[in-house]
Design an enzyme around this catalytic site. Sequence first.
Site, PDB file in Angstrom:
ATOM      1  N   SER A   1     -98.303 -16.800  13.850  1.00 34.41           N
ATOM      2  CA  SER A   1     -97.393 -16.757  14.965  1.00 34.41           C
ATOM      3  C   SER A   1     -96.898 -15.139  14.865  1.00 34.41           C
ATOM      4  O   SER A   1     -97.352 -14.394  15.230  1.00 34.41           O
ATOM      5  CB  SER A   1     -96.009 -17.421  14.753  1.00 34.41           C
ATOM      6  OG  SER A   1     -95.443 -17.869  15.966  1.00 34.41           O
TER       7      SER A   1
ATOM      8  N   GLU B   1    -100.879 -25.218  23.012  1.00 37.03           N
ATOM      9  CA  GLU B   1     -99.860 -24.710  22.650  1.00 37.03           C
ATOM     10  C   GLU B   1     -99.579 -23.480  23.803  1.00 37.03           C
ATOM     11  O   GLU B   1    -100.365 -23.136  24.632  1.00 37.03           O
ATOM     12  CB  GLU B   1    -100.106 -23.843  21.600  1.00 37.03           C
ATOM     13  CG  GLU B   1    -101.063 -22.680  21.145  1.00 37.03           C
ATOM     14  CD  GLU B   1    -101.119 -21.985  20.117  1.00 37.03           C
ATOM     15  OE1 GLU B   1     -99.971 -21.301  20.067  1.00 37.03           O
ATOM     16  OE2 GLU B   1    -101.833 -22.138  19.268  1.00 37.03           O
TER      17      GLU B   1
ATOM     18  N   HIS C   1     -98.769 -25.044  18.288  1.00 39.10           N
ATOM     19  CA  HIS C   1     -98.645 -24.084  18.105  1.00 39.10           C
ATOM     20  C   HIS C   1     -98.637 -24.133  16.396  1.00 39.10           C
ATOM     21  O   HIS C   1     -97.819 -25.111  15.661  1.00 39.10           O
ATOM     22  CB  HIS C   1     -97.217 -23.379  18.379  1.00 39.10           C
ATOM     23  CG  HIS C   1     -97.170 -21.979  17.824  1.00 39.10           C
ATOM     24  ND1 HIS C   1     -97.915 -20.945  18.139  1.00 39.10           N
ATOM     25  CD2 HIS C   1     -96.232 -21.450  17.103  1.00 39.10           C
ATOM     26  CE1 HIS C   1     -97.154 -19.886  17.831  1.00 39.10           C
ATOM     27  NE2 HIS C   1     -96.249 -20.282  17.056  1.00 39.10           N
TER      28      HIS C   1
END
Length: 534
Positions: free
Chosen positions: A284, A382, A412
């Site tokens: 991320s 995602e 995600h």
Amino acid sequence: MPLLSAITTRFLSRRRAPNEPTSNTTKLSPADALLHYSTPGVAPPSARIDPKLKLAARRPPRVWEYWKFAAVAASKATHVTSEVLSHTIWGPRRKTWGIEMTILTSLIREIERHADLVNIDSLRTIISLGGLVPLPSDALVTPVTFRVTKRNLRGILAEWDAAETGERELHGEWVVGRKTWRRLQHEWKNGARAEEDSSSAPKRQERVILYIHGGAYYLSSAAVQRIISIPLAKYADARVFALDYRLAPETCFPGPLHDVVSGYFRLVEDLQIPPENVIVAGDSAGGGLCLALMLYLRDNSYALPAAAILMSPWCDLTLSCDSWDLNAAYDVVPFPPDNHMNPIAMYLGEHMEQYLTHPYASPLFGDMHGLPPMLIQAGDAEVLRDEITLLAHKAKLAGVEVQHELYNDAIHVFQIYPFLDCAKQAFQSIRNYVRHTLPQAQSRSPQILSSHAEAELGHEMSANPVIVTGDGTEMPTCEEQLQEFENVSNRSNTTTSSDMDEVTPSFIRSPAWKHKFHLVRWHYALILAASHPL
């Protein structure tokens, strides 16, 4: 009637969402779409973030407004119930989802609407509970504190580097799996004997992974993200150094990048680990920082790492890709709210307009030429899917060796949910990449670690380590416990189970925990989902 209405609304919205893109980028080829990301300083026409956005101050709820918490709870209960019924009657939102994913995503989706009810401190407290959830089977974790020294850094970090006095400290932790620890102990002992006999110790081309955690730049820590760093260490059969960088809004861009660069140079300069032996990894926002690190090193003529492992990297702060709309009905990542909890405004601070499309903040706008090989993993469901796809395509066009993996129906950073089959598949792919693909792809072969590097690593990792067991418990170690840790590794080496075969928490295989598994799994999944807004 309210529940029936909710069920009908959910059913209609889930059928309608995938066919309603809000921009024209889906009609463009990847090469044409990338034209919108070729000029830093110019946001794409489909950008969803206002460059002039300022971080709003939070107004604490008044006493008479506390009823909103109960209203949110009731709304979420209705939402989850309707999703479960819809799952049962019409099937899941995504074909391969089980009931776990339906409940998990329905709890987290649209949570940004209630961001005014929380502050950063309370959210960080909740996220810290992630350290209490069951972790992958036993590993050795050694906390490390080091001082940030002045390194005469160039470019955008020159001013930040000049301000260092050598007093500021950063924290991190070494993570190593049982089998790797056993192997290292064996090699260190053999090396010591060889030095005594012939001053020639056996050496090995070791990989060291610098892991940068995610959390939207303002949440999480190396300890919370052990759910990734431990299996990463095991599957890669490598030592992982997980860094705690400063978080926003207390430290804005490029402060966190400065910390990551400092962590990298600590490995390659202070510990004398050759850059070609270092792999950077991140999820991320951490994946975005890994890309920023490589761009900064290349731009300023520093030695680059061997490769990058990127899990759902956040590489476009303009939020301009269509998957932000197309996958909003599936993913757990909320759309950033226009209030005090907006992660982009927190990260960029007062220089939002200047840095929004800066390649070190939004790497999708960067020039990818000359970067090392990348393994990029993303989920098909995602919201970051499209920007990650464009990133992989842009890197390939620039001549970078890219292995881009898109996992069907995954959300995600799906690697943090060990009960998902795709999580295990992703770590198995990482193992194969490090073992087989990377040696063929990287331009410089890994070097044999010097005696100094091995001695420094051995000293650091043996200084006050803790054993992290399968239920997440930290056990301070003594000589006898370390010996037992190694002996267990010796015994387990004769079984079919190994460090690299496991990604699920060890209690799942324990009959004593079997009747508790489902209850623990829900608590586990919810805390993990909350720890990854981005």
